[in-house]
Design a protein around this motif. Sequence first.
Motif, short mmCIF file in Angstrom:
data_model
loop_
_atom_site.label_atom_id
_atom_site.label_comp_id
_atom_site.label_asym_id
_atom_site.label_seq_id
_atom_site.Cartn_x
_atom_site.Cartn_y
_atom_site.Cartn_z
N GLY A 164 39.04 37.27 42.21
CA GLY A 164 39.74 37.82 41.06
C GLY A 164 38.97 38.91 40.37
O GLY A 164 37.87 39.31 40.78
N ALA A 165 39.55 39.42 39.30
CA ALA A 165 38.93 40.47 38.51
C ALA A 165 37.82 39.90 37.64
O ALA A 165 37.90 38.76 37.19
CB ALA A 165 39.97 41.17 37.63
N ILE A 166 36.77 40.71 37.45
CA ILE A 166 35.67 40.29 36.58
C ILE A 166 36.24 39.94 35.20
O ILE A 166 36.99 40.69 34.61
CB ILE A 166 34.63 41.41 36.45
N GLY A 167 35.85 38.78 34.69
CA GLY A 167 36.38 38.30 33.42
C GLY A 167 37.56 37.38 33.56
O GLY A 167 37.93 36.67 32.62
N ARG A 168 38.17 37.34 34.78
CA ARG A 168 39.30 36.43 35.03
C ARG A 168 39.09 35.75 36.39
O ARG A 168 40.03 35.60 37.18
CB ARG A 168 40.63 37.18 35.00
N LEU A 169 37.88 35.35 36.65
CA LEU A 169 37.54 34.78 37.95
C LEU A 169 38.09 33.37 38.11
O LEU A 169 38.18 32.60 37.14
CB LEU A 169 36.03 34.77 38.14
N VAL A 170 38.43 33.03 39.33
CA VAL A 170 38.87 31.68 39.68
C VAL A 170 38.01 31.19 40.83
O VAL A 170 37.84 31.88 41.84
CB VAL A 170 40.36 31.67 40.10
N ALA A 171 37.43 30.00 40.67
CA ALA A 171 36.62 29.38 41.72
C ALA A 171 37.39 28.18 42.26
O ALA A 171 37.81 27.30 41.50
CB ALA A 171 35.27 28.95 41.18
N ALA A 172 37.58 28.13 43.56
CA ALA A 172 38.34 27.04 44.17
C ALA A 172 37.68 26.64 45.49
O ALA A 172 37.13 27.48 46.20
CB ALA A 172 39.79 27.45 44.40
N GLY A 173 37.74 25.35 45.80
CA GLY A 173 37.17 24.88 47.05
C GLY A 173 36.92 23.39 47.02
O GLY A 173 37.66 22.64 46.39
#
Length: 219
Positions: A164-173
């Motif tokens: 995602g965009a810096i400042g709106r990051l999504v971490a999934a796993g």
Amino acid sequence: VGPMDRTDATLTPLDGKVAIAGLDLAKTGFLNPSNRGLLDLKATIASKDGVATVVGNATLSKALLVAGGSPASRPVAVSFDSRYDLRTHRGTLNPSSLKMGGASARLSGSFDARGEATVVNVKVAGGRMSAPELEAFLPALGIGLPQGAHLAAGTIEANLNVTGAIGRLVAAGHVGLSKARLTGFHLGSKMKAISAFTGLQTGSDLNIDDLTTSVRVAA
């Protein structure tokens, strides 16, 4: 710097060093208001033939990554090696590392700066990381252990995609916890009715053989 490129100044060869101390990320305006931390950075920049390489080390202290969390009590150290094409405005993060105390993970991926905000796609892979070492960072993700409880043993494995965009990051796993001991957590006192019915006897520690989960963390 030089010689100057007469057609595009950004393609001018460059060799430089960057040093930043105590940058308050919350005041930069680049991140989501819920993201905070103090950044120390030392890096070298080399630009030639339209390609820039940036290699260095960064330390993030008092990190807070999600709303409702609290700042991490231990800093995170990142050693990075990146390559950026000044013509296409795309780059790659070569194999790099992320460390917190004795726990370490590998980083790799890509980023795209063609739009208004830089978009990243980074893989985080950590195997057999010390759970007690990582406990200090859990509050930054909005994860709290039961009051008075601490991870006294165990390892964590994590395989995450951060996009995602810096400042709106999504971490999934996926994240796994193995051979862990949670001290100061009396399971029987939390399950009195079941304990009375089954005769379950538990102590003040909770042993976790294996625990795995899928996760998704967003701002």
